[in-house]
Scaffold this motif. Structure first.
Motif, PDB file in Angstrom:
ATOM      1  N   ARG A   7       9.352 -12.702  -7.642  1.00  0.00           N
ATOM      2  CA  ARG A   7      10.314 -13.388  -8.516  1.00  0.00           C
ATOM      3  C   ARG A   7      11.523 -12.512  -8.837  1.00  0.00           C
ATOM      4  N   THR A   8      11.285 -11.207  -9.124  1.00  0.00           N
ATOM      5  CA  THR A   8      12.364 -10.332  -9.604  1.00  0.00           C
ATOM      6  C   THR A   8      13.045  -9.530  -8.508  1.00  0.00           C
ATOM      7  N   GLN A   9      12.312  -9.259  -7.417  1.00  0.00           N
ATOM      8  CA  GLN A   9      12.797  -8.369  -6.355  1.00  0.00           C
ATOM      9  C   GLN A   9      13.098  -6.969  -6.902  1.00  0.00           C
ATOM     10  N   ASN A  10      12.477  -6.636  -8.027  1.00  0.00           N
ATOM     11  CA  ASN A  10      12.613  -5.300  -8.618  1.00  0.00           C
ATOM     12  C   ASN A  10      11.543  -4.399  -8.015  1.00  0.00           C
ATOM     13  N   SER A  11      11.954  -3.296  -7.383  1.00  0.00           N
ATOM     14  CA  SER A  11      10.998  -2.437  -6.678  1.00  0.00           C
ATOM     15  C   SER A  11       9.923  -1.866  -7.597  1.00  0.00           C
ATOM     16  N   ASP A  12      10.220  -1.757  -8.896  1.00  0.00           N
ATOM     17  CA  ASP A  12       9.219  -1.251  -9.842  1.00  0.00           C
ATOM     18  C   ASP A  12       8.042  -2.207 -10.001  1.00  0.00           C
ATOM     19  N   ASP A  13       8.241  -3.474  -9.625  1.00  0.00           N
ATOM     20  CA  ASP A  13       7.187  -4.477  -9.772  1.00  0.00           C
ATOM     21  C   ASP A  13       6.254  -4.533  -8.571  1.00  0.00           C
ATOM     22  N   ARG A  14       6.516  -3.717  -7.558  1.00  0.00           N
ATOM     23  CA  ARG A  14       5.608  -3.662  -6.409  1.00  0.00           C
ATOM     24  C   ARG A  14       4.316  -2.933  -6.786  1.00  0.00           C
ATOM     25  N   GLY A  15       3.257  -3.230  -6.058  1.00  0.00           N
ATOM     26  CA  GLY A  15       2.029  -2.454  -6.154  1.00  0.00           C
ATOM     27  C   GLY A  15       1.775  -1.763  -4.830  1.00  0.00           C
ATOM     28  N   VAL A  16       0.732  -0.967  -4.761  1.00  0.00           N
ATOM     29  CA  VAL A  16       0.301  -0.388  -3.492  1.00  0.00           C
ATOM     30  C   VAL A  16      -1.209  -0.582  -3.379  1.00  0.00           C
ATOM     31  N   GLN A  17      -1.656  -0.723  -2.160  1.00  0.00           N
ATOM     32  CA  GLN A  17      -3.093  -0.780  -1.901  1.00  0.00           C
ATOM     33  C   GLN A  17      -3.490   0.447  -1.092  1.00  0.00           C
ATOM     34  N   ILE A  18      -4.562   1.091  -1.534  1.00  0.00           N
ATOM     35  CA  ILE A  18      -5.077   2.315  -0.926  1.00  0.00           C
ATOM     36  C   ILE A  18      -6.512   2.051  -0.483  1.00  0.00           C
ATOM     37  N   TYR A  19      -6.894   2.619   0.632  1.00  0.00           N
ATOM     38  CA  TYR A  19      -8.244   2.416   1.139  1.00  0.00           C
ATOM     39  C   TYR A  19      -9.114   3.624   0.822  1.00  0.00           C
ATOM     40  N   ASP A  20     -10.203   3.392   0.116  1.00  0.00           N
ATOM     41  CA  ASP A  20     -11.187   4.435  -0.172  1.00  0.00           C
ATOM     42  C   ASP A  20     -12.196   4.435   0.972  1.00  0.00           C
ATOM     43  N   LYS A  21     -12.085   5.422   1.848  1.00  0.00           N
ATOM     44  CA  LYS A  21     -12.926   5.394   3.053  1.00  0.00           C
ATOM     45  C   LYS A  21     -14.399   5.699   2.760  1.00  0.00           C
ATOM     46  N   ALA A  40       3.683   4.432   3.606  1.00  0.00           N
ATOM     47  CA  ALA A  40       3.371   3.016   3.847  1.00  0.00           C
ATOM     48  C   ALA A  40       4.168   2.495   5.035  1.00  0.00           C
ATOM     49  N   PRO A  41       3.576   1.674   5.882  1.00  0.00           N
ATOM     50  CA  PRO A  41       4.301   1.110   7.025  1.00  0.00           C
ATOM     51  C   PRO A  41       5.371   0.131   6.552  1.00  0.00           C
ATOM     52  N   THR A  42       6.485   0.098   7.257  1.00  0.00           N
ATOM     53  CA  THR A  42       7.562  -0.819   6.875  1.00  0.00           C
ATOM     54  C   THR A  42       7.345  -2.229   7.415  1.00  0.00           C
ATOM     55  N   ALA A  93      -5.706  -4.934   5.654  1.00  0.00           N
ATOM     56  CA  ALA A  93      -5.229  -3.722   4.980  1.00  0.00           C
ATOM     57  C   ALA A  93      -6.100  -2.502   5.298  1.00  0.00           C
ATOM     58  N   PRO A  94      -7.454  -2.612   5.249  1.00  0.00           N
ATOM     59  CA  PRO A  94      -8.271  -1.443   5.587  1.00  0.00           C
ATOM     60  C   PRO A  94      -8.004  -0.916   6.994  1.00  0.00           C
ATOM     61  N   ALA A  95      -7.864  -1.832   7.952  1.00  0.00           N
ATOM     62  CA  ALA A  95      -7.619  -1.397   9.333  1.00  0.00           C
ATOM     63  C   ALA A  95      -6.254  -0.749   9.465  1.00  0.00           C
ATOM     64  N   THR A  96      -5.255  -1.329   8.819  1.00  0.00           N
ATOM     65  CA  THR A  96      -3.896  -0.790   8.892  1.00  0.00           C
ATOM     66  C   THR A  96      -3.826   0.596   8.261  1.00  0.00           C
ATOM     67  N   ILE A  97      -4.437   0.736   7.092  1.00  0.00           N
ATOM     68  CA  ILE A  97      -4.392   2.023   6.390  1.00  0.00           C
ATOM     69  C   ILE A  97      -5.186   3.081   7.149  1.00  0.00           C
ATOM     70  N   SER A  98      -6.338   2.708   7.672  1.00  0.00           N
ATOM     71  CA  SER A  98      -7.150   3.660   8.435  1.00  0.00           C
ATOM     72  C   SER A  98      -6.409   4.141   9.680  1.00  0.00           C
ATOM     73  N   GLY A  99      -5.751   3.219  10.370  1.00  0.00           N
ATOM     74  CA  GLY A  99      -4.979   3.603  11.547  1.00  0.00           C
ATOM     75  C   GLY A  99      -3.819   4.504  11.194  1.00  0.00           C
ATOM     76  N   VAL A 155      -0.477   0.613   1.791  1.00  0.00           N
ATOM     77  CA  VAL A 155       0.375  -0.522   2.149  1.00  0.00           C
ATOM     78  C   VAL A 155       0.990  -1.066   0.862  1.00  0.00           C
ATOM     79  N   ILE A 156       2.198  -1.592   0.980  1.00  0.00           N
ATOM     80  CA  ILE A 156       2.886  -2.164  -0.177  1.00  0.00           C
ATOM     81  C   ILE A 156       2.289  -3.535  -0.507  1.00  0.00           C
ATOM     82  N   TYR A 157       2.122  -3.774  -1.803  1.00  0.00           N
ATOM     83  CA  TYR A 157       1.624  -5.061  -2.290  1.00  0.00           C
ATOM     84  C   TYR A 157       2.758  -5.755  -3.041  1.00  0.00           C
ATOM     85  N   LYS A 158       3.186  -6.909  -2.516  1.00  0.00           N
ATOM     86  CA  LYS A 158       4.256  -7.670  -3.145  1.00  0.00           C
ATOM     87  C   LYS A 158       3.633  -8.627  -4.158  1.00  0.00           C
TER      88      LYS A 158
END
Length: 367
Positions: free
Chosen positions: A199-213, A117-119, A141-147, A190-193
Motif C-alpha cells: 500500500r505505501t511502497q515505503n521500504s521500511d514496511d518491508r519484511g525479510v524471511q530467513i531460513y533456519d537450516k 537478498a536476491p533481486t 523461499a527455503p530452496a531459494t535461501i539455501s541456494g 528473501v524480501i517479504y512484501k
C-alpha cells in the motif's frame, strides 16, 4: 563482593575506543591512555562519583574511527559478494541490519550483520492490495535461501581465502580473521512484501524471511521497521533512547551474572518506555540512568506489565521464557546497585532506604 565501577570504566572505554586491539588493529599504550582520558575527564569534572562516571561513559557511542572501520569492512565483504554473485548470474541487494546501523553497537561484542537478498525473487502477502500484480515463483523461499547461502559461501571463500568461514550457524555465515578487521555475519534472506508495503511502497514496511537450516523453518522479521522505529524514538527523546540501550548493553556485558536478555530484548524494553522518561538535556544525562532504574524496578515487581510488552516490531512478546523474567530482575538489581553506589559516593551518610538514596541521586543529576 562490591562492584568496582572504576574497573568497569576501563572496560567500557576499551569497548568504546579504537585504541584497544581487535582483529589486527594496533595502538600504543600512550594512545590508549590519551583516548581514555579524553573520554572520562569531562565526566570527572561533572561528578566525583566513579559509579556515575561509569554510567555516563557507558551511554556514549563507540568512537567514530572504530565505527568507520566497521562500515569499511562491511563494504569490502558486500562488494565481493555482489560482484562474485553477478559473475554467477545472481543479482542481489546487500543491506546492514542490527546494532551497527542503529549506532548502538559495542566494540568487541556486536557483530556486523549483513542481509543478502536476491533481486529477482521475493515473497508477498497474498491479501495485500498489490498482490494480484505479482507473479508467484515456482521456487520456494527455503530452496531459494539455501541456494543463495551455498553461492555466498563459495564467493566468500574465493574472495577471502585467509579468512575463517563458519557455515555451521542456523541462519548465517560468519566471516572473520584473515585480512578482515571485523567479524561479519552474512545472512541470506528473501524480501517479504507485506500488505502495508504494497500500500505505501515505503521500504521500511518491508519484511525479510530467513531460513533456519537447523529447524527447517522460515523466520519472518522486520529489521527496517525496527531501525525506523528506534531512530524515531531516539529523535523524540533527544538521544535518550540509544543512550539507554548502550548503557544496558554495557551493564549486561560487565555483570557478574548471566543476564538472559538479547540485544533485541534490551532494545525492545527501552522502546516500551514512555518517551518523557528518556528526554534529557545535554548536561542532565543522568536522568536516563534514573529513569531506567525506575522502569526496570517496576517491571521486576509487576510481571503482568512485563509480560504485556511487545518487541519493537510487534511480532511477539518480549518475554519468551522464565530466563527472560530472571534477566529483567537481574538487570533491575544491577541498576539498583548502580544508583545506590552513586548516592553513597556522593554522600556517604545517605540512608540505604530506597526513597532516600533515589532522591539524593536525582538531585545530583539535576545539577
Amino acid at each position: 563482593m562490591a562492584t568496582d565501577y572504576s574497573k568497569r570504566i576501563s572496560r567500557v572505554n576499551a569497548r568504546r575506543n579504537s585504541g584497544a586491539v581487535s582483529f589486527g588493529e594496533s595502538a600504543t599504550t600512550a594512545q590508549d591512555s590519551s583516548i581514555l582520558d579524553s573520554v572520562t575527564k569531562g565526566y570527572q569534572k561533572k561528578t566525583r562519583s566513579s559509579s556515575f562516571q561509569y554510567a555516563l561513559v557507558s551511554m556514549q557511542e563507540v568512537d567514530a574511527q572504530y565505527t568507520a572501520i566497521s562500515y569499511r569492512e562491511a563494504e569490502r565483504v558486500a562488494k565481493q559478494i555482489d560482484s562474485g554473485l553477478q559473475r554467477r548470474s545472481t543479482l542481489v541487494t546487500v543491506e546492514l541490519q542490527g546494532s551497527l546501523p542503529l549506532n548502538v553497537h559495542l566494540r568487541r561484542v556486536s557483530d556486523v550483520d549483513m542481509l543478502v537478498a536476491p533481486t529477482d525473487y521475493f515473497v508477498y502477502d497474498p491479501h495485500g492490495p498489490a498482490a494480484s500484480t505479482y507473479t508467484a515463483s515456482k521456487s520456494t523461499a527455503p530452496a531459494t535461501i539455501s541456494g543463495l547461502r551455498a553461492e555466498c559461501c563459495t564467493v566468500i571463500r574465493s574472495a577471502f581465502p585467509a579468512a575463517k568461514i563458519d557455515d555451521s550457524g542456523a541462519k548465517c555465515i560468519t566471516v572473520s580473521e584473515g585480512s578482515l578487521l571485523r567479524e561479519i555475519d552474512v545472512v541470506p534472506a528473501v524480501i517479504y512484501k507485506t500488505a502495508t508495503y504494497q500500500r505505501t511502497q515505503n521500504s521500511d514496511d518491508r519484511g525479510v524471511q530467513i531460513y533456519d537450516k537447523k529447524s527447517g523453518k522460515i523466520i519472518t522479521n522486520y529489521p527496517f521497521k525496527v531501525r525506523s522505529f528506534i531512530n524515531a524514538k531516539d529523535d523524540r527523546t533527544a538521544g535518550g533512547c540509544k543512550k539507554a540501550i548502550r548503557l544496558l548493553k554495557n551493564m549486561k556485558e560487565d555483570s557478574d551474572s548471566l543476564i538472559e536478555l538479547s540485544s533485541f530484548d534490551i532494545m525492545s524494553l527501552v522502546y516500551a518506555m514512555p518517551d518523557a522518561d528518556l528526554v534529557h538535556t545535554s548536561y542532565r544525562e543522568g536522568k536516563v540512568v534514573s529513569s531506567l532504574q525506575n522502569w526496570f524496578f517496576t517491571l521486576a515487581h509487576d510481571e503482568t506489565i512485563l509480560r504485556s510488552l511487545d518487541v519493537v516490531d510487534g511480532t511477539r512478546k518480549i518475554i519468551q521464557s522464565t530466563a527472560n523474567i530472571a534477566g529483567v530482575s537481574l538487570m533491575s538489581d544491577e541498576l539498583n546497585i548502580l544508583l545506590l553506589r552513586i548516592a553513597q559516593e556522593l554522600e556517604p551518610t545517605v540512608p540505604t532506604s530506597y526513597p532516600a538514596w533515589r532522591s539524593r541521586v536525582e538531585s545530583e543529576f539535576l545539577i
